[in-house]
Motif scaffolding. Structure first.
Motif, PDB file in Angstrom:
ATOM      1  N   ALA A  34     -13.327 -67.886 -19.211  1.00 42.36           N
ATOM      2  CA  ALA A  34     -13.814 -68.676 -20.555  1.00 42.36           C
ATOM      3  C   ALA A  34     -13.212 -67.901 -21.706  1.00 42.36           C
ATOM      4  O   ALA A  34     -12.418 -68.271 -22.602  1.00 42.36           O
ATOM      5  CB  ALA A  34     -15.281 -68.834 -20.715  1.00 42.36           C
ATOM      6  N   ALA A  35     -13.350 -66.552 -21.806  1.00 44.77           N
ATOM      7  CA  ALA A  35     -12.875 -65.674 -22.924  1.00 44.77           C
ATOM      8  C   ALA A  35     -11.350 -65.582 -22.713  1.00 44.77           C
ATOM      9  O   ALA A  35     -10.732 -65.583 -23.691  1.00 44.77           O
ATOM     10  CB  ALA A  35     -13.422 -64.251 -22.748  1.00 44.77           C
ATOM     11  N   PHE A  36     -10.581 -65.686 -21.717  1.00 46.42           N
ATOM     12  CA  PHE A  36      -9.362 -65.667 -21.537  1.00 46.42           C
ATOM     13  C   PHE A  36      -8.879 -66.912 -22.041  1.00 46.42           C
ATOM     14  O   PHE A  36      -7.883 -67.015 -22.974  1.00 46.42           O
ATOM     15  CB  PHE A  36      -8.747 -65.494 -19.945  1.00 46.42           C
ATOM     16  CG  PHE A  36      -9.249 -64.230 -19.314  1.00 46.42           C
ATOM     17  CD1 PHE A  36      -9.215 -63.124 -20.074  1.00 46.42           C
ATOM     18  CD2 PHE A  36      -9.349 -63.985 -18.103  1.00 46.42           C
ATOM     19  CE1 PHE A  36      -9.335 -61.558 -19.455  1.00 46.42           C
ATOM     20  CE2 PHE A  36      -9.443 -62.856 -17.331  1.00 46.42           C
ATOM     21  CZ  PHE A  36      -9.606 -61.506 -18.169  1.00 46.42           C
ATOM     22  N   GLU A  37      -9.463 -68.073 -21.583  1.00 44.88           N
ATOM     23  CA  GLU A  37      -8.943 -69.426 -21.972  1.00 44.88           C
ATOM     24  C   GLU A  37      -8.893 -69.607 -23.614  1.00 44.88           C
ATOM     25  O   GLU A  37      -8.379 -70.054 -24.105  1.00 44.88           O
ATOM     26  CB  GLU A  37      -9.715 -70.382 -21.263  1.00 44.88           C
ATOM     27  CG  GLU A  37      -9.207 -71.948 -21.675  1.00 44.88           C
ATOM     28  CD  GLU A  37      -7.889 -72.197 -21.073  1.00 44.88           C
ATOM     29  OE1 GLU A  37      -7.387 -73.335 -21.504  1.00 44.88           O
ATOM     30  OE2 GLU A  37      -7.176 -71.393 -20.295  1.00 44.88           O
ATOM     31  N   LYS A  40      -9.883 -65.022 -26.536  1.00 44.21           N
ATOM     32  CA  LYS A  40     -11.120 -63.750 -27.058  1.00 44.21           C
ATOM     33  C   LYS A  40     -10.743 -62.596 -26.518  1.00 44.21           C
ATOM     34  O   LYS A  40     -11.163 -61.496 -27.361  1.00 44.21           O
ATOM     35  CB  LYS A  40     -12.167 -64.273 -26.804  1.00 44.21           C
ATOM     36  CG  LYS A  40     -12.909 -65.422 -27.177  1.00 44.21           C
ATOM     37  CD  LYS A  40     -13.064 -65.483 -28.641  1.00 44.21           C
ATOM     38  CE  LYS A  40     -13.768 -66.934 -29.143  1.00 44.21           C
ATOM     39  NZ  LYS A  40     -13.990 -67.021 -30.694  1.00 44.21           N
ATOM     40  N   THR A  41     -10.002 -62.385 -25.439  1.00 38.66           N
ATOM     41  CA  THR A  41      -9.783 -61.018 -24.785  1.00 38.66           C
ATOM     42  C   THR A  41      -8.788 -61.095 -23.944  1.00 38.66           C
ATOM     43  O   THR A  41      -8.096 -62.007 -23.474  1.00 38.66           O
ATOM     44  CB  THR A  41     -11.128 -60.465 -24.359  1.00 38.66           C
ATOM     45  OG1 THR A  41     -10.871 -59.102 -23.926  1.00 38.66           O
ATOM     46  CG2 THR A  41     -11.465 -60.996 -22.983  1.00 38.66           C
ATOM     47  N   THR A  42      -8.305 -60.102 -23.453  1.00 40.07           N
ATOM     48  CA  THR A  42      -7.259 -59.690 -22.377  1.00 40.07           C
ATOM     49  C   THR A  42      -7.646 -58.702 -21.497  1.00 40.07           C
ATOM     50  O   THR A  42      -8.248 -57.856 -21.845  1.00 40.07           O
ATOM     51  CB  THR A  42      -5.743 -59.850 -22.891  1.00 40.07           C
ATOM     52  OG1 THR A  42      -5.033 -60.126 -21.862  1.00 40.07           O
ATOM     53  CG2 THR A  42      -5.485 -58.576 -23.705  1.00 40.07           C
ATOM     54  N   LYS A 198      -2.295 -71.832 -17.168  1.00 36.74           N
ATOM     55  CA  LYS A 198      -1.693 -70.886 -16.277  1.00 36.74           C
ATOM     56  C   LYS A 198      -1.994 -69.606 -16.588  1.00 36.74           C
ATOM     57  O   LYS A 198      -2.167 -68.599 -15.655  1.00 36.74           O
ATOM     58  CB  LYS A 198      -0.184 -71.324 -15.745  1.00 36.74           C
ATOM     59  CG  LYS A 198      -0.008 -72.590 -15.196  1.00 36.74           C
ATOM     60  CD  LYS A 198       1.356 -72.755 -15.256  1.00 36.74           C
ATOM     61  CE  LYS A 198       1.697 -74.281 -14.640  1.00 36.74           C
ATOM     62  NZ  LYS A 198       3.194 -74.525 -14.297  1.00 36.74           N
ATOM     63  N   GLU A 199      -1.779 -69.306 -17.851  1.00 34.43           N
ATOM     64  CA  GLU A 199      -1.724 -67.945 -18.343  1.00 34.43           C
ATOM     65  C   GLU A 199      -3.279 -67.332 -18.129  1.00 34.43           C
ATOM     66  O   GLU A 199      -3.507 -66.234 -17.463  1.00 34.43           O
ATOM     67  CB  GLU A 199      -1.663 -67.829 -19.693  1.00 34.43           C
ATOM     68  CG  GLU A 199      -0.278 -68.031 -20.144  1.00 34.43           C
ATOM     69  CD  GLU A 199       0.030 -69.492 -20.204  1.00 34.43           C
ATOM     70  OE1 GLU A 199       1.435 -69.934 -20.209  1.00 34.43           O
ATOM     71  OE2 GLU A 199      -0.925 -70.414 -20.105  1.00 34.43           O
ATOM     72  N   ALA A 200      -4.373 -68.048 -18.161  1.00 32.55           N
ATOM     73  CA  ALA A 200      -5.655 -67.605 -18.217  1.00 32.55           C
ATOM     74  C   ALA A 200      -6.146 -67.545 -16.614  1.00 32.55           C
ATOM     75  O   ALA A 200      -6.714 -66.393 -16.158  1.00 32.55           O
ATOM     76  CB  ALA A 200      -6.657 -68.599 -18.633  1.00 32.55           C
ATOM     77  N   ILE A 201      -5.568 -68.180 -15.850  1.00 26.54           N
ATOM     78  CA  ILE A 201      -5.800 -68.243 -14.364  1.00 26.54           C
ATOM     79  C   ILE A 201      -5.176 -67.149 -13.687  1.00 26.54           C
ATOM     80  O   ILE A 201      -5.390 -66.281 -12.810  1.00 26.54           O
ATOM     81  CB  ILE A 201      -5.204 -69.639 -13.574  1.00 26.54           C
ATOM     82  CG1 ILE A 201      -6.095 -70.717 -14.115  1.00 26.54           C
ATOM     83  CG2 ILE A 201      -5.243 -69.295 -12.188  1.00 26.54           C
ATOM     84  CD1 ILE A 201      -7.639 -70.701 -13.542  1.00 26.54           C
ATOM     85  N   GLY A 202      -3.893 -66.735 -14.392  1.00 31.92           N
ATOM     86  CA  GLY A 202      -2.784 -65.649 -13.757  1.00 31.92           C
ATOM     87  C   GLY A 202      -3.798 -64.063 -14.070  1.00 31.92           C
ATOM     88  O   GLY A 202      -3.814 -63.382 -13.358  1.00 31.92           O
TER      89      GLY A 202
END
Length: 223
Positions: A34-37, A40-42, A198-202
């Motif tokens: 959720a935070a990646f999508e 909010k964070t990485t 795709k970025e968040a899933i990665g």
């Protein structure tokens, strides 16, 4: 298996389908995705777990391993740090906790899967307008408490991450036959075409691999 009054174990109930319970640390993937999508964070952001103990209001949260200090988001996930994950989510959503709840809903985890087997447990994802919501609900939800899912609902989410974000309904029956000939064929049913980018899933996949490479799941690393 369920335990009887005599102390024996028997097949009494289909827990995988029917039992909604607090998922605990398995929910940390939901929270960080959720935070990646939401941007909010990485993985490389820093969080101070303050020795593995912190307080939210009057409630104290602890890690199983005390003494840790500053670490990255990925390291907090590798170690399954309650304090680390809760601090990440609290910092990201404390000004608008409903945004966290809404993002979880976008993963399609707030509804039953609609299984072919009867008796599926109902998922429970608290919202800020629910009577049970409190000032400590956000950090406790982030580590898998004050929410409830069945084991199969949790697995369906993890499968969606493995499947590049495509959430597929679990199937138990491939086809129905009469006199050896198929009379009904069940095809793949997609619940959610893409639970996240795709970025968040990665980022989630990288994090999960790290758990097995050198985190709490390292015992599973073998050929």
């Amino acid at each position: 298996l369920g335990r009887t009054k005599e102390g024996k174990y028997e097949e009494l109930y289909n827990y995988a389908i029917g039992e909604s319970t607090e998922p605990g640390s398995t929910f940390k993937l939901f929270s960080l995705l959720a935070a990646f999508e939401d941007g909010k964070t990485t993985l490389t952001d820093i969080v101070d777990v303050t020795g593995g103990i912190t307080k939210y209001g009057r409630r104290t949260m602890k890690d199983s391993h005390l003494g840790d200090g500053v670490m990255t988001v990925q390291q907090a996930f590798e170690k399954s740090s309650n304090v680390g994950i809760s601090k990440i989510i609290y910092k990201a959503y404390s000004d608008n906790p409903q945004a966290f709840v809404d993002r979880l809903h976008s993963f399609s985890i707030n509804k039953r899967l609609g299984l072919e087997i009867k008796g599926e447990g109902r998922p429970q994802i608290l919202g800020t307008k629910d009577g049970l919501w409190s000032n400590s609900s956000l950090p406790w939800m982030s580590i898998g408490y004050e929410v409830a899912l069945t084991p199969l609902q949790i697995l369906t989410f993890y499968n969606a991450v493995a499947n590049d974000g495509v959430m597929v309904k679990p199937h138990f029956v491939k086809e129905v036959r009469k006199a050896g000939m198929p009379v009904k064929i069940f095809t793949t049913e997609i619940i959610n075409k893409r639970i996240a980018s795709k970025e968040a899933i990665g980022l989630a996949k990288t994090m999960l691999e790290a758990v097995v490479d050198h985190g709490t799941g390292s015992a599973l690393k073998n050929p």
